[in-house]
Design an enzyme around this catalytic site. Structure first.
Site, mmCIF file in Angstrom:
data_model
loop_
_atom_site.group_PDB
_atom_site.id
_atom_site.type_symbol
_atom_site.label_atom_id
_atom_site.label_comp_id
_atom_site.label_asym_id
_atom_site.label_seq_id
_atom_site.Cartn_x
_atom_site.Cartn_y
_atom_site.Cartn_z
ATOM 1 C CB VAL A 8 3.658 0.831 3.651
ATOM 2 C CG1 VAL A 8 2.573 0.707 4.766
ATOM 3 C CG2 VAL A 8 4.771 2.011 4.341
ATOM 4 N N GLY A 36 8.204 4.430 -0.701
ATOM 5 C CA GLY A 36 9.232 5.594 -0.516
ATOM 6 C C GLY A 36 10.618 5.090 -0.939
ATOM 7 N N GLY A 37 11.699 6.098 -0.483
ATOM 8 C CA GLY A 37 12.753 6.196 -1.010
ATOM 9 C C GLY A 37 13.510 4.948 -0.197
ATOM 10 C CE1 TYR A 38 16.791 7.169 2.008
ATOM 11 C CE2 TYR A 38 15.202 8.275 3.508
ATOM 12 C CZ TYR A 38 16.159 8.483 2.691
ATOM 13 O OH TYR A 38 16.863 9.513 2.500
ATOM 14 N N GLY A 39 12.108 2.251 1.837
ATOM 15 C CA GLY A 39 11.341 1.076 2.080
ATOM 16 C C GLY A 39 9.873 1.118 1.673
ATOM 17 C CB VAL A 95 -1.187 0.054 1.204
ATOM 18 C CG1 VAL A 95 -2.148 -1.086 1.066
ATOM 19 C CG2 VAL A 95 -0.043 -0.137 2.526
ATOM 20 N N GLY A 96 2.105 1.129 -0.029
ATOM 21 C CA GLY A 96 3.103 2.269 -0.043
ATOM 22 C C GLY A 96 4.474 1.935 -0.395
ATOM 23 C CG ASP A 140 8.501 17.089 5.408
ATOM 24 O OD1 ASP A 140 8.310 17.809 4.442
ATOM 25 O OD2 ASP A 140 8.455 15.767 5.114
ATOM 26 C CE LYS A 170 7.857 4.396 7.202
ATOM 27 N NZ LYS A 170 7.542 5.501 7.998
#
Length: 501
Positions: A117, A112-115, A109-110, A226, A132
């Protein structure tokens, strides 16, 4: 949190200078707090287990007594043996370390640059969670370990419904994992993409909930820094939860600060591009259509970042209120206040924010409904303002006329303007389909970021095991997270012993 009683002496003769410096270092302070949390969690879980075990024995005794079973009868002996067997299973599960194999992966479902989800279900309890997964070596070489530890610490420090709840945190040799509650309504960006400009009453509802969520983070002593619509998730009842606390730490990565400064300095001589409100809204929509994962790019987040954060200057909790002001502007105008047609234009607008911030104006009869009321514009300018005059506390927001009629003490019991239509607890309809080429095309920039991360040279210094001390959270077996094997099925009301701070 005091660790020593007043009037007692830790060490005769006081500390040497190097010892005082060591005790005051952020790493030692965090490890001291983690040690306290560990023992609190350990004894709370142990006491919870004892209480639930007594309850199970009482139910067994009441059941056998109701059926007039004699303790000397063969039937009682068989049932007691079965009862003891169940207790042994529970004990074994409590002693077993958490492993990723104990989770059934349902869907991604997700990304990102580092992992990644994943939507997952814990096999023995049936708990649904968002799992995650992050690679340790990548976090180390990118100086992101501290951010992950801070996120874990925030998630374990409170049980408020405004923040996404942590169920488990665990690790293996290669990865660290955060198992959080699954919030099925997707992020607020999805809602904005589907709705466009929000009605003022709907904008008031959602931004009010966002303020309440951010206030909970501030009460813990953290500043997010952020904030953007992607950081807010919509739960099954349509209410907001704050997530992604990676930057909510004591100091930004110096490399990140320097990169932000460089971008601002590069555009210092650029001319401001003058655009009409309608042109800016249309331009922003076209950028969104071309790049739906816009906020995952380098340009995305600074749209909502306060000037003092971008410049690496001292800042306070009010930087989060600047971000919420930018989000409120987007709710009512259909575009962030400083968005541009190119990255350079966006940075130029941020550099010259006092000249660029203007009240959206529509002239065409069919667009007049999008013009902001005087009260709404006043609320925005109290938030998107110089740090010296900007709102910094929730009571200031609550007292503004724009929020008149908001039931701050009962917000989560108010019906939300949008309630997700869900088929089941594992419905992923409001998230991207990671098996769809069309949806995957949205992640081209994220994939590029991953490639760039993989090219970064590994650090010569190896990180020690102590880096991840205190990361693990939650246990197998009955306790805070356990259902169906003697654990409580009562929803957490925020007043249980598991709330440490």
């Amino acid at each position: 949190m005091d660790t020593v009683k007043a009037g007692t002496t830790i060490k005769q003769g006081g500390f040497q200078l190097w010892e005082r410096e060591l005790l005051e270092s952020p790493e030692v302070k965090r490890k001291a707090t983690v040690a306290q949390l560990y023992f609190f969690d350990y004894y709370f879980q142990a006491l919870g287990y004892i209480a639930s075990r007594k309850e199970r024995r009482a139910r067994f005794d009441a059941d056998t007594e109701e059926r007039n079973l004699s303790v000397t009868s063969p039937q009682y002996a068989r049932e007691f043996k079965s009862y003891c067997g169940r207790e042994r299973v529970i004990l074994r599960r409590r002693r077993t370390k958490l492993r990723v194999e104990q989770f059934h992966i349902i869907a991604q479902v997700g990304q990102g640059g580092y992992g990644e989800v994943f939507l997952a279900r814990k096999l023995e309890t049936g708990e649904v969670c968002a799992l995650k997964k992050m690679r340790k070596k990548t976090l180390f070489k990118m100086d992101e370990i501290r951010h992950v530890l801070v996120e874990r610490d925030i998630l374990t420090a409170t049980k408020t419904p405004w923040l996404v709840r942590l169920l488990y945190a665990f690790q293996d040799a290669e990865h660290v994992y955060l198992a959080m509650e699954y919030v099925p309504g997707g992020d607020f960006r999805t809602l904005l993409n589907n709705s466009g400009v929000l009605k003022e009453e709907h904008a008031r509802f959602y931004i009010g909930e966002m303020f309440a969520a951010v206030n909970e983070l501030h009460r813990l002593g953290y500043i997010h820094r952020d904030l953007k619509p992607e950081n807010f998730l919509v739960d099954g009842t349509g209410h907001v939860k704050l997530t992604d606390f990676g930057l909510a730490t004591g100091a930004l990565n110096p490399k990140l600060i320097e990169s932000l400064k460089i971008k601002l300095d590069k555009v210092k001589d650029n001319e401001i591009v003058q655009r009409s409100t309608l042109e800016r809204r249309s331009l922003y929509r076209s950028i969104r259509n071309v790049d739906p994962r816009y906020a995952d790019s380098v340009v995305g987040s600074p749209d909502y970042m306060a000037p003092e954060v971008l410049r690496g200057k001292p800042y306070s909790y009010s930087v989060d209120y600047w971000s919420l002001g930018c989000i409120l502007f987007e709710f009512l105008a259909g575009f962030p206040p400083f968005s541009g047609g190119t990255p350079d234009e966006t940075w130029t607008n941020l550099k010259n924010w006092t000249k660029v911030l203007k009240r959206p104006e529509y002239d065409r009869p069919e667009d007049l409904i999008f013009n902001l009321t005087d009260i709404a514009w006043d609320a925005i300018t109290r938030l998107i303002a110089h740090a010296s005059v900007r709102y910094v506390a929730l009571n200031q927001v609550m007292g503004h006329p724009f929020f008149k009629g908001v039931h701050w003490d009962d917000m989560r019991n108010t019906r939300a303007p949008f309630v997700p239509a869900l088929d089941s607890e594992i419905d992923t309809g409001y998230y991207d389909d990671f098996t769809s080429p069309e949806d995957m095309a949205k992640y081209a920039e994220v994939k590029e970021k991953q490639k760039n991360v993989s090219k970064v040279k590994e650090k010569e210094v190896q990180f020690g095991r102590g880096v991840w001390v205190g990361f693990t959270f939650g246990k197998n077996g009955p306790g805070v997270n356990m259902k169906g094997l003697g654990g409580s099925d009562t929803p957490d009301d925020g007043s249980t012993l598991t709330t440490i701070f």
